[in-house]
Design a protein around this motif. Structure first.
Motif, PDB file in Angstrom:
ATOM      1  N   GLY A  82       9.011  85.791 -23.071  1.00 58.98           N
ATOM      2  CA  GLY A  82       8.438  84.523 -22.849  1.00 58.98           C
ATOM      3  C   GLY A  82       7.563  83.877 -23.940  1.00 58.98           C
ATOM      4  O   GLY A  82       6.661  82.984 -23.770  1.00 58.98           O
ATOM      5  N   LEU A  83       8.042  84.223 -25.283  1.00 57.14           N
ATOM      6  CA  LEU A  83       7.517  83.646 -26.453  1.00 57.14           C
ATOM      7  C   LEU A  83       8.013  82.776 -27.327  1.00 57.14           C
ATOM      8  O   LEU A  83       7.617  82.408 -28.359  1.00 57.14           O
ATOM      9  N   ALA A  84       9.174  82.240 -26.749  1.00 59.87           N
ATOM     10  CA  ALA A  84       9.819  81.364 -27.562  1.00 59.87           C
ATOM     11  C   ALA A  84       8.980  80.105 -28.311  1.00 59.87           C
ATOM     12  O   ALA A  84       9.407  79.683 -29.284  1.00 59.87           O
ATOM     13  N   ASP A  85       8.122  79.859 -27.437  1.00 62.93           N
ATOM     14  CA  ASP A  85       7.113  78.684 -27.968  1.00 62.93           C
ATOM     15  C   ASP A  85       6.197  79.165 -28.994  1.00 62.93           C
ATOM     16  O   ASP A  85       5.454  78.233 -29.616  1.00 62.93           O
ATOM     17  N   ASN A  86       5.922  80.490 -29.033  1.00 56.60           N
ATOM     18  CA  ASN A  86       5.092  81.075 -29.896  1.00 56.60           C
ATOM     19  C   ASN A  86       5.418  81.757 -31.168  1.00 56.60           C
ATOM     20  O   ASN A  86       4.539  81.687 -32.143  1.00 56.60           O
TER      21      ASN A  86
END
Length: 207
Positions: A82-86
């Motif tokens: 869940g880190l695609a935005d980071n």
């Protein structure tokens, strides 16, 4: 590199945890400023980036690797956590990378190289490039194999032979190269042998 890691990437992280010591120590030392940019050179499967992004959620993370096969695994791992935005990933060469071309960044606050230099033929250039892209107050963090200074000679011979078979070459000249880069770029150098010389840790800081 894709030929080397096309299959190996699927069990890379499981096998490496048994002998790539000091990676999490490096990540704990990053301490990026809020909103700061953190770059991993040779990010592989993005294992380190995902650990770092969870430890420092207010920072922005970037990573590149020369192997598209590794990056395919890295993208899946980043999405799974869940880190695609980071975390942003790109394909690049450690010897001649440009953060502006890869990510639109003029400088970065933290750069790290975890057991990468022993696998990159132009490893000295990678250090030079990593140091050159640091923002004021930024730092370059390195951990890699040492020279077994306080360990038995037979252990060094055995381990180095097994590493060489996989095209991994601990860099005996690393301390001298770090000193040269620090002098050339007016950086402060911290160098620390770990685990009786099994690994070497270093930080180059822009004043």
């Amino acid at each position: 590199m894709d030929d080397v890691y096309g299959l190996h990437r699927h069990f890379y992280d499981f096998t490496r945890k048994f002998y790539l010591f000091g990676r999490d120590r490096l990540i704990r030392s990053l301490a990026p400023p809020p909103g700061g940019a953190v770059l991993e050179v040779g990010c592989g499967t993005a294992r380190n980036l995902t650990v770092a992004a969870k430890a420092w959620p207010d920072a922005r993370f970037y990573g590149f690797d020369i192997s598209e096969a590794m990056l395919d695994t890295a993208r899946k791992s980043v999405a799974k956590h869940g880190l695609a935005d980071n975390i942003r990933l790109a394909q690049g060469d450690a010897a001649c990378f440009d953060t502006g071309t890869l990510f639109g960044l003029d400088t970065v606050d933290r750069v790290f190289m975890s057991y990468t230099l022993s696998m990159i033929p132009p490893w000295q250039e990678a250090i030079e490039r990593g140091a050159a892209c640091l923002a004021p107050g930024g730092s370059l963090h390195i951990v890699d194999f040492g020279q077994y200074e306080r360990l038995p000679g037979w252990a060094k011979r055995f381990h180095f032979k097994s590493l060489n078979d996989f095209h991994v070459f601990p860099r005996r000249e690393l301390p001298a190269v770090l000193k040269r880069v620090a002098e050339d770029q007016d950086l402060a150098l911290e160098f620390t042998p770990l685990y009786r010389g099994y690994a070497w840790s270093a930080v180059l800081r822009r004043r």
